[in-house]
Design an enzyme around this catalytic site. Sequence first.
Site, PDB file in Angstrom:
ATOM      1  N   SER A  31      -8.220  -6.498 -48.670  1.00 57.59           N
ATOM      2  CA  SER A  31      -8.672  -8.025 -48.535  1.00 57.59           C
ATOM      3  C   SER A  31      -7.994  -9.077 -49.628  1.00 57.59           C
ATOM      4  O   SER A  31      -8.262 -10.172 -49.113  1.00 57.59           O
ATOM      5  CB  SER A  31     -10.341  -8.010 -49.064  1.00 57.59           C
ATOM      6  OG  SER A  31     -10.624  -7.692 -50.429  1.00 57.59           O
ATOM      7  N   ASP A 323     -16.099 -15.507 -54.190  1.00 57.40           N
ATOM      8  CA  ASP A 323     -17.366 -14.659 -53.936  1.00 57.40           C
ATOM      9  C   ASP A 323     -17.448 -13.499 -55.087  1.00 57.40           C
ATOM     10  O   ASP A 323     -16.743 -13.691 -56.143  1.00 57.40           O
ATOM     11  CB  ASP A 323     -17.239 -14.009 -52.444  1.00 57.40           C
ATOM     12  CG  ASP A 323     -16.426 -13.293 -52.369  1.00 57.40           C
ATOM     13  OD1 ASP A 323     -15.624 -12.561 -53.204  1.00 57.40           O
ATOM     14  OD2 ASP A 323     -16.033 -12.873 -50.995  1.00 57.40           O
ATOM     15  N   HIS A 326     -13.937 -11.591 -54.933  1.00 52.82           N
ATOM     16  CA  HIS A 326     -12.520 -12.206 -54.662  1.00 52.82           C
ATOM     17  C   HIS A 326     -12.469 -13.711 -55.258  1.00 52.82           C
ATOM     18  O   HIS A 326     -13.247 -14.483 -55.426  1.00 52.82           O
ATOM     19  CB  HIS A 326     -12.281 -12.404 -52.934  1.00 52.82           C
ATOM     20  CG  HIS A 326     -12.408 -10.997 -52.218  1.00 52.82           C
ATOM     21  ND1 HIS A 326     -13.796 -10.925 -51.751  1.00 52.82           N
ATOM     22  CD2 HIS A 326     -11.837 -10.136 -52.223  1.00 52.82           C
ATOM     23  CE1 HIS A 326     -13.597  -9.671 -51.015  1.00 52.82           C
ATOM     24  NE2 HIS A 326     -12.354  -9.335 -51.427  1.00 52.82           N
TER      25      HIS A 326
END
Length: 348
Positions: A31, A323, A326
């Site tokens: 990610s 978040d 991240h």
Amino acid sequence: MPLLFLLLLCLSSLPFLSLAAVPAIIVFGDSTVDTGNNNAIPTLLKSNFMPYGRDFLGKPYPTGRFSNGRLASDFYAEAFGLGPIVPAYLDPAFTINDFASAVCFASAGTGLDNATSDVLSVIPLWKEVEYFKEYQERLKAYLGEEKAKWTVNEALYIISIGTNDFVENYYSYTTTRFKEFTVDEYKDFLISLTGNFIQELYSLGARKIGFTGLCPIGCVPLERSSNFFRWGECMEERNKVARDFNSKFQELIGVLSASLPGLRLVYLPVYDFFLQLVQNPSLYGYEDVEHGCCATGFFELGYLCDQWNPFTCIDADKFVFWDAVHPTEKTSRIVANYLVNTTLSQFM
Ligand SMILES: *[C@@H]1O[C@H](CO)[C@@H](O)[C@H](O)[C@H]1NC(C)=O
Ligand SMILES: *[C@@H]1O[C@H](CO)[C@@H](O)[C@H](O)[C@H]1NC(C)=O
């Protein structure tokens, strides 16, 4: 006159002179660099909805990046003159015309270990490599055999992976790895998988490879929130795992470089820089380092980070994290600039 002639001869014999230092950027990983591949697969780990992407290139556009805007890999592409973003290979909005200079095979939630990608049914690393092989065929059809081969040899490869093997797999007890390996053995297992992966990329033509070291993973908001003994503080045990993995990786560079001629494998040293940023947030204009901007910031990511949550912050630039796991776009930009200036510049 003969000198000029010689010079012209030299220039014209360089097969495909281009202004950019590398003809393409090719990205593998999780990610931290997935620019939207998970949108195309059936997994719960997605971010193609608001408020993700709310600051994307000046207008709200939830691309599937786990960020309010762009990722570090997008900033690398920009620094190398290869466009403002690295498009996701599975995004139907892009074609081989776009992918010829920038392409991303990464998948949020994946790891070096096959067992990690199984946890949330995302794209395993071996499948990213299969997509890369398919890409090479498409590139040949598009550019011709010789130029495609040259592009693959001269491209800059960026790898960013490994965190999920610890966070989502080993330490979350979602697989049997914690029974099969001590944490030191698991690190060695992951390093051997890293070596195999890099050898495979090399055999497929890759030569210039930047491997991102692990971050202080114990300092992401989710880990702070689950720090049972010192709630809210970084989990030193997890940070140590990242440091140990990073030093083992640096040993691996020596081994691989000795056996693979022409390989230029570099370690992108993100750990220390990120840690000093987390320890001195106000130096960079941050006001919060312990919570993500999205929702309460303690634990939310993916579908838990939704646009109706009243706690989501107004100005993401005041937050290190977007978040619970991240970084914000601002953090990605700062880290990417640092890595470009200190390490990736050798490929320019
Ligand atoms: C991961 O899965 C792929 C595909 O099944 C397999 O080829 C590969 O050997 C596996 N890797 C390991 C380390 O088990
Ligand atoms: C890296 O270089 C850019 C462009 O020269 C500069 O703006 C930036 O401040 C530098 N960043 C770091 C972290 O050194």
